[in-house]
Enzyme design. Structure first.
Site, PDB file in Angstrom:
ATOM      1  CE  LYS A  55      42.245  50.089  42.972  1.00 56.76           C
ATOM      2  NZ  LYS A  55      41.161  50.155  42.010  1.00 56.76           N
ATOM      3  CD  GLN A  76      38.467  52.592  41.519  1.00 58.32           C
ATOM      4  OE1 GLN A  76      39.689  52.482  41.551  1.00 58.32           O
ATOM      5  NE2 GLN A  76      37.664  51.620  41.906  1.00 58.32           N
ATOM      6  CG  ASP A 101      42.013  47.397  36.622  1.00 60.34           C
ATOM      7  OD1 ASP A 101      42.336  46.579  37.501  1.00 60.34           O
ATOM      8  OD2 ASP A 101      41.076  48.213  36.745  1.00 60.34           O
TER       9      ASP A 101
END
Ligand code: NAP
Length: 293
Positions: free
Chosen positions: A55, A99, A122
């Site tokens: 990422k 994460q 997200d």
């Protein structure tokens, strides 16, 4: 015997990244702020490190500001939430990604709740999941949105087709079902208590497998001509295997994603696109820009 066309997630992702890099270069040329992404990694899970590294790297390559926070596995809930809030308050950061999964003892829901919904690239904050459910604008969860981009890359119109989602997680199954519904598919969600999964799968024009069990969906179940999107990532003897029995399913499907090389590479490209969209929304709302350094 003819075999299904492989949906090349790497190629679709590369084209999205290329387009983003061009748009970000244009922002820069216009003297406007470029998007910023913070990733927060807690603990030392090897797979999570790889995902976060990707990422970071791809955000930088696209021309974004890319910040990495690495916190020890024994960080407290309060400290972690403090770091999340600190990055959410930064005017040069448009996306804050924590994460998952977090190490045991940390409350994932509480941490997600601490993300500013406008910077939740997200798409997992309950406000954004609610926006999806009610058909309002907002960042959509990356993996489900990636599945949709791959389905759409086939050019097939979903209107009236039967889409079957296997898996009902908040991360993948439920949101992808809502996205399919938005595209006018007729949607069935299956899970561990579903009776006769083979028959359900056999009636799917579009199949999304998000279970996390290697090759549990048998190729012979797949409806001839179906679109098959395999979200599963299972490590078996050091290899990555999907939830669908790939070779057998490919002989029946019209289009199918491989594992690896299908949904996986798309998820990062979608994250970057969500971050870019968040940056444009912030600039349109007149949010203060950081002073030039
Ligand atoms: P999860 O939270 O563990 O959910 C799995 C779902 O599968 C649950 O809803 C479960 O049903 C269902 N299930 C389990 N056994 C089943 C069975 N025998 N028959 C039918 N359904 C069954 O997993 P997740 O987070 O959604 O992830 C699913 C997979 O996608 C994993 O392999 C994960 O690694 C992968 N993934 C990939 C990406 C990517 O970027 N490619 C991103 C996220 C996740 P119940 O609800 O009844 O327990």
């Amino acid at each position: 015997m003819s075999t299904g066309r492989i949906i090349d997630g790497k190629a679709v992702a590369a084209s999205i990244r290329g387009e983003l890099a061009e748009r970000i270069a244009e922002l820069k040329a216009q003297g406007r702020r470029v998007p910023g992404l913070t990733t927060i990694l807690v603990g030392d899970d090897a797979a999570s490190k790889v995902y976060v590294g990707r990422k970071q790297r791809e955000a930088k390559e696209a021309g974004m500001v890319s910040e990495a926070e690495e916190l020890p596995g024994d960080v407290t809930q309060e400290e972690l939430i403090g770091v999340v809030r600190e990055h959410c308050e930064r005017p040069d950061i448009d996306g804050v990604l924590v994460q998952l999964p977090l190490p045991e003892g940390l409350d994932e829901a509480a941490v997600i709740d601490a993300i500013d919904p406008r910077k939740d690239v997200d798409g997992l904050h309950p406000i954004n999941q609610g926006a999806l459910f009610t058909g309002r604008e907002g960042p959509r969860p990356c993996t489900p949105l990636s599945c949709m981009t791959l389905v759409e890359s086939t050019g097939v119109d979903l209107t009236g087709l039967h889409a079957v989602v296997v898996g009902r997680s908040v991360l993948v199954g439920k949101p992808v079902a809502m996205l399919l519904l938005e595209r006018h598919a007729t949607v069935t969600i299956c899970h561990s208590r579903t009776r006769d999964l083979a028959a359900m799968v056999g009636s799917a024009d579009v199949l999304i497998a998000a279970v996390g069990r290697p090759e549990m969906i048998k190729g012979e179940w797949v409806k001839p001509g179906a679109i098959v999107i395999d979200v599963g990532i299972n490590r078996v003897d050091g290899k990555l295997i999907g939830d669908v029995e790939f070779e057998a399913a490919r002989r029946r499907a019209a289009h199918i994603t491989p594992v690896p090389g299908g949904v996986g590479p798309m998820t990062v490209a979608t994250l970057l696109r969500n971050t870019y969209d968040s940056c444009l929304a912030s600039q349109a709302s007149g949010a203060p820009s950081p002073s030039p350094s």
